[in-house]
Design a protein around this motif. Structure first.
Motif, PDB file in Angstrom:
ATOM      1  N   THR A  10       0.786  -1.246  -0.092  1.00  0.00           N
ATOM      2  CA  THR A  10       0.091  -0.148  -0.055  1.00  0.00           C
ATOM      3  C   THR A  10       0.874   1.393  -0.055  1.00  0.00           C
ATOM      4  O   THR A  10       2.112   1.300   0.548  1.00  0.00           O
ATOM      5  CB  THR A  10      -1.133  -0.110   1.143  1.00  0.00           C
ATOM      6  OG1 THR A  10      -0.198  -0.076   2.389  1.00  0.00           O
ATOM      7  CG2 THR A  10      -1.795  -1.158   1.439  1.00  0.00           C
ATOM      8  N   PRO A  11       0.601   2.171  -0.669  1.00  0.00           N
ATOM      9  CA  PRO A  11       1.298   3.518  -0.676  1.00  0.00           C
ATOM     10  C   PRO A  11       1.658   4.300   0.474  1.00  0.00           C
ATOM     11  O   PRO A  11       2.496   4.524   0.861  1.00  0.00           O
ATOM     12  CB  PRO A  11       0.397   4.450  -1.730  1.00  0.00           C
ATOM     13  CG  PRO A  11      -0.245   3.415  -2.691  1.00  0.00           C
ATOM     14  CD  PRO A  11      -0.564   2.256  -1.577  1.00  0.00           C
ATOM     15  N   GLN A  12       0.365   4.010   1.507  1.00  0.00           N
ATOM     16  CA  GLN A  12       0.745   4.713   2.774  1.00  0.00           C
ATOM     17  C   GLN A  12       1.543   3.802   3.489  1.00  0.00           C
ATOM     18  O   GLN A  12       2.461   4.708   4.178  1.00  0.00           O
ATOM     19  CB  GLN A  12      -0.528   4.641   3.586  1.00  0.00           C
ATOM     20  CG  GLN A  12      -1.875   5.463   2.868  1.00  0.00           C
ATOM     21  CD  GLN A  12      -2.627   4.749   1.600  1.00  0.00           C
ATOM     22  OE1 GLN A  12      -2.322   3.655   1.471  1.00  0.00           O
ATOM     23  NE2 GLN A  12      -3.675   5.151   1.001  1.00  0.00           N
ATOM     24  N   SER A  13       1.669   2.705   3.561  1.00  0.00           N
ATOM     25  CA  SER A  13       2.791   1.761   4.418  1.00  0.00           C
ATOM     26  C   SER A  13       4.069   2.244   3.928  1.00  0.00           C
ATOM     27  O   SER A  13       5.113   2.238   4.681  1.00  0.00           O
ATOM     28  CB  SER A  13       2.468   0.427   4.487  1.00  0.00           C
ATOM     29  OG  SER A  13       2.284  -0.165   3.071  1.00  0.00           O
ATOM     30  N   ALA A  17       7.200   4.274   6.099  1.00  0.00           N
ATOM     31  CA  ALA A  17       8.434   3.522   6.435  1.00  0.00           C
ATOM     32  C   ALA A  17       9.719   4.627   5.714  1.00  0.00           C
ATOM     33  O   ALA A  17      10.519   4.752   6.569  1.00  0.00           O
ATOM     34  CB  ALA A  17       8.624   2.260   5.474  1.00  0.00           C
ATOM     35  N   GLY A  18       9.270   5.191   4.636  1.00  0.00           N
ATOM     36  CA  GLY A  18      10.160   6.067   4.082  1.00  0.00           C
ATOM     37  C   GLY A  18      10.264   7.449   4.825  1.00  0.00           C
ATOM     38  O   GLY A  18      11.580   7.945   5.416  1.00  0.00           O
ATOM     39  N   ALA A  19       9.225   7.976   5.470  1.00  0.00           N
ATOM     40  CA  ALA A  19       9.251   9.078   6.319  1.00  0.00           C
ATOM     41  C   ALA A  19      10.054   8.734   7.745  1.00  0.00           C
ATOM     42  O   ALA A  19      10.399   9.952   8.185  1.00  0.00           O
ATOM     43  CB  ALA A  19       7.907   9.645   6.661  1.00  0.00           C
ATOM     44  N   LEU A  20      10.022   7.650   8.025  1.00  0.00           N
ATOM     45  CA  LEU A  20      10.626   7.333   9.357  1.00  0.00           C
ATOM     46  C   LEU A  20      12.019   6.849   9.055  1.00  0.00           C
ATOM     47  O   LEU A  20      12.788   6.665  10.058  1.00  0.00           O
ATOM     48  CB  LEU A  20      10.053   5.908   9.937  1.00  0.00           C
ATOM     49  CG  LEU A  20       8.449   6.330  10.500  1.00  0.00           C
ATOM     50  CD1 LEU A  20       7.860   4.922  11.098  1.00  0.00           C
ATOM     51  CD2 LEU A  20       8.579   7.312  11.800  1.00  0.00           C
ATOM     52  N   GLY A  21      12.783   6.735   7.895  1.00  0.00           N
ATOM     53  CA  GLY A  21      13.726   6.184   7.549  1.00  0.00           C
ATOM     54  C   GLY A  21      14.290   4.920   7.776  1.00  0.00           C
ATOM     55  O   GLY A  21      15.589   4.871   8.010  1.00  0.00           O
ATOM     56  N   ALA A  37       7.659  -0.942  -8.851  1.00  0.00           N
ATOM     57  CA  ALA A  37       8.983  -0.110  -8.611  1.00  0.00           C
ATOM     58  C   ALA A  37       8.311   1.368  -8.389  1.00  0.00           C
ATOM     59  O   ALA A  37       9.359   1.821  -7.551  1.00  0.00           O
ATOM     60  CB  ALA A  37       9.414   0.044 -10.222  1.00  0.00           C
ATOM     61  N   PRO A  38       7.098   1.814  -8.736  1.00  0.00           N
ATOM     62  CA  PRO A  38       6.872   3.038  -8.216  1.00  0.00           C
ATOM     63  C   PRO A  38       6.520   3.366  -6.507  1.00  0.00           C
ATOM     64  O   PRO A  38       6.868   4.389  -5.989  1.00  0.00           O
ATOM     65  CB  PRO A  38       5.191   3.235  -8.912  1.00  0.00           C
ATOM     66  CG  PRO A  38       5.497   2.211 -10.034  1.00  0.00           C
ATOM     67  CD  PRO A  38       6.328   1.243  -9.700  1.00  0.00           C
ATOM     68  N   LEU A  39       6.226   1.933  -5.956  1.00  0.00           N
ATOM     69  CA  LEU A  39       6.284   2.124  -4.628  1.00  0.00           C
ATOM     70  C   LEU A  39       7.839   2.207  -4.010  1.00  0.00           C
ATOM     71  O   LEU A  39       7.720   3.253  -2.932  1.00  0.00           O
ATOM     72  CB  LEU A  39       5.718   0.680  -3.804  1.00  0.00           C
ATOM     73  CG  LEU A  39       4.269   0.511  -4.208  1.00  0.00           C
ATOM     74  CD1 LEU A  39       3.819  -0.919  -3.866  1.00  0.00           C
ATOM     75  CD2 LEU A  39       3.487   1.442  -3.791  1.00  0.00           C
ATOM     76  N   PHE A  40       8.790   1.916  -4.553  1.00  0.00           N
ATOM     77  CA  PHE A  40      10.061   2.198  -4.181  1.00  0.00           C
ATOM     78  C   PHE A  40      10.406   3.658  -4.244  1.00  0.00           C
ATOM     79  O   PHE A  40      11.257   4.166  -3.503  1.00  0.00           O
ATOM     80  CB  PHE A  40      10.951   1.205  -4.812  1.00  0.00           C
ATOM     81  CG  PHE A  40      11.171  -0.093  -4.280  1.00  0.00           C
ATOM     82  CD1 PHE A  40      11.297  -0.263  -2.762  1.00  0.00           C
ATOM     83  CD2 PHE A  40      10.883  -1.080  -4.877  1.00  0.00           C
ATOM     84  CE1 PHE A  40      11.446  -1.573  -2.279  1.00  0.00           C
ATOM     85  CE2 PHE A  40      10.665  -2.619  -4.378  1.00  0.00           C
ATOM     86  CZ  PHE A  40      11.047  -2.633  -3.065  1.00  0.00           C
ATOM     87  N   ASP A  41      10.038   4.329  -5.456  1.00  0.00           N
ATOM     88  CA  ASP A  41       9.932   5.638  -5.734  1.00  0.00           C
ATOM     89  C   ASP A  41       9.427   6.537  -4.583  1.00  0.00           C
ATOM     90  O   ASP A  41      10.015   7.729  -4.332  1.00  0.00           O
ATOM     91  CB  ASP A  41       9.558   6.088  -7.108  1.00  0.00           C
ATOM     92  CG  ASP A  41      10.511   5.484  -8.333  1.00  0.00           C
ATOM     93  OD1 ASP A  41      11.568   5.048  -8.139  1.00  0.00           O
ATOM     94  OD2 ASP A  41       9.811   5.265  -9.357  1.00  0.00           O
ATOM     95  N   LEU A  42       8.070   6.100  -4.312  1.00  0.00           N
ATOM     96  CA  LEU A  42       7.317   6.702  -3.345  1.00  0.00           C
ATOM     97  C   LEU A  42       8.146   6.746  -2.073  1.00  0.00           C
ATOM     98  O   LEU A  42       8.240   7.583  -1.248  1.00  0.00           O
ATOM     99  CB  LEU A  42       6.076   6.148  -3.078  1.00  0.00           C
ATOM    100  CG  LEU A  42       5.109   6.714  -1.968  1.00  0.00           C
ATOM    101  CD1 LEU A  42       5.042   8.117  -2.090  1.00  0.00           C
ATOM    102  CD2 LEU A  42       3.867   5.788  -1.909  1.00  0.00           C
ATOM    103  N   TYR A  43       8.655   5.542  -1.568  1.00  0.00           N
ATOM    104  CA  TYR A  43       9.486   5.402  -0.384  1.00  0.00           C
ATOM    105  C   TYR A  43      10.533   6.462  -0.468  1.00  0.00           C
ATOM    106  O   TYR A  43      10.819   7.108   0.678  1.00  0.00           O
ATOM    107  CB  TYR A  43      10.016   3.909  -0.363  1.00  0.00           C
ATOM    108  CG  TYR A  43      11.155   3.578   0.558  1.00  0.00           C
ATOM    109  CD1 TYR A  43      10.817   3.587   1.868  1.00  0.00           C
ATOM    110  CD2 TYR A  43      12.491   3.262   0.417  1.00  0.00           C
ATOM    111  CE1 TYR A  43      11.788   3.151   3.020  1.00  0.00           C
ATOM    112  CE2 TYR A  43      13.214   3.080   1.002  1.00  0.00           C
ATOM    113  CZ  TYR A  43      12.874   3.065   2.730  1.00  0.00           C
ATOM    114  OH  TYR A  43      13.686   2.638   3.348  1.00  0.00           O
ATOM    115  N   ARG A  44      11.274   6.475  -1.392  1.00  0.00           N
ATOM    116  CA  ARG A  44      12.480   7.486  -1.477  1.00  0.00           C
ATOM    117  C   ARG A  44      12.182   8.764  -1.306  1.00  0.00           C
ATOM    118  O   ARG A  44      12.809   9.482  -0.612  1.00  0.00           O
ATOM    119  CB  ARG A  44      13.376   7.210  -2.539  1.00  0.00           C
ATOM    120  CG  ARG A  44      14.023   5.730  -2.784  1.00  0.00           C
ATOM    121  CD  ARG A  44      14.997   5.565  -3.840  1.00  0.00           C
ATOM    122  NE  ARG A  44      15.662   4.042  -3.830  1.00  0.00           N
ATOM    123  CZ  ARG A  44      15.231   3.377  -4.465  1.00  0.00           C
ATOM    124  NH1 ARG A  44      14.012   3.333  -5.191  1.00  0.00           N
ATOM    125  NH2 ARG A  44      15.499   2.206  -4.314  1.00  0.00           N
TER     126      ARG A  44
END
Length: 81
Positions: A10-13, A17-21, A37-44
């Motif tokens: 899910t994009p939110q999860s 995780a990204g916001a928390l680093g 792959a777009p989820l990893f882009d969102l994470y970064r």
């Protein structure tokens, strides 16, 4: 103790995780891995916006697989039963 956030896609999860680093482990239960792959882009991007150090971000995927000497043999062994 290393801590990873496991996400189901899910994009939110992923953004959390990204916001928390924190490192993220993305579970891919079905479908083409490149579709995620777009989820990893969102994470970064979420990590960048939160001021996290991009060099410290870690990612992984968890997928199901079946391995044999050849593709044909794997298909015969897996799909046969």
């Amino acid at each position: 103790l290393p801590l990873w956030i496991a996400v189901g896609g899910t994009p939110q999860s992923v953004a959390r995780a990204g916001a928390l680093g924190l490192p993220v482990a993305l579970a891919i239960i079905g479908g083409e891995p490149r579709r995620f792959a777009p989820l990893f882009d969102l994470y970064r991007e979420a990590a960048r916006r939160a001021g996290q150090d991009q060099a410290k971000l870690k990612t992984s995927i968890n997928v199901h697989g079946f391995i044999a000497d050849t593709t044909e043999r794997a298909a015969d062994q897996f799909y046969g039963p």
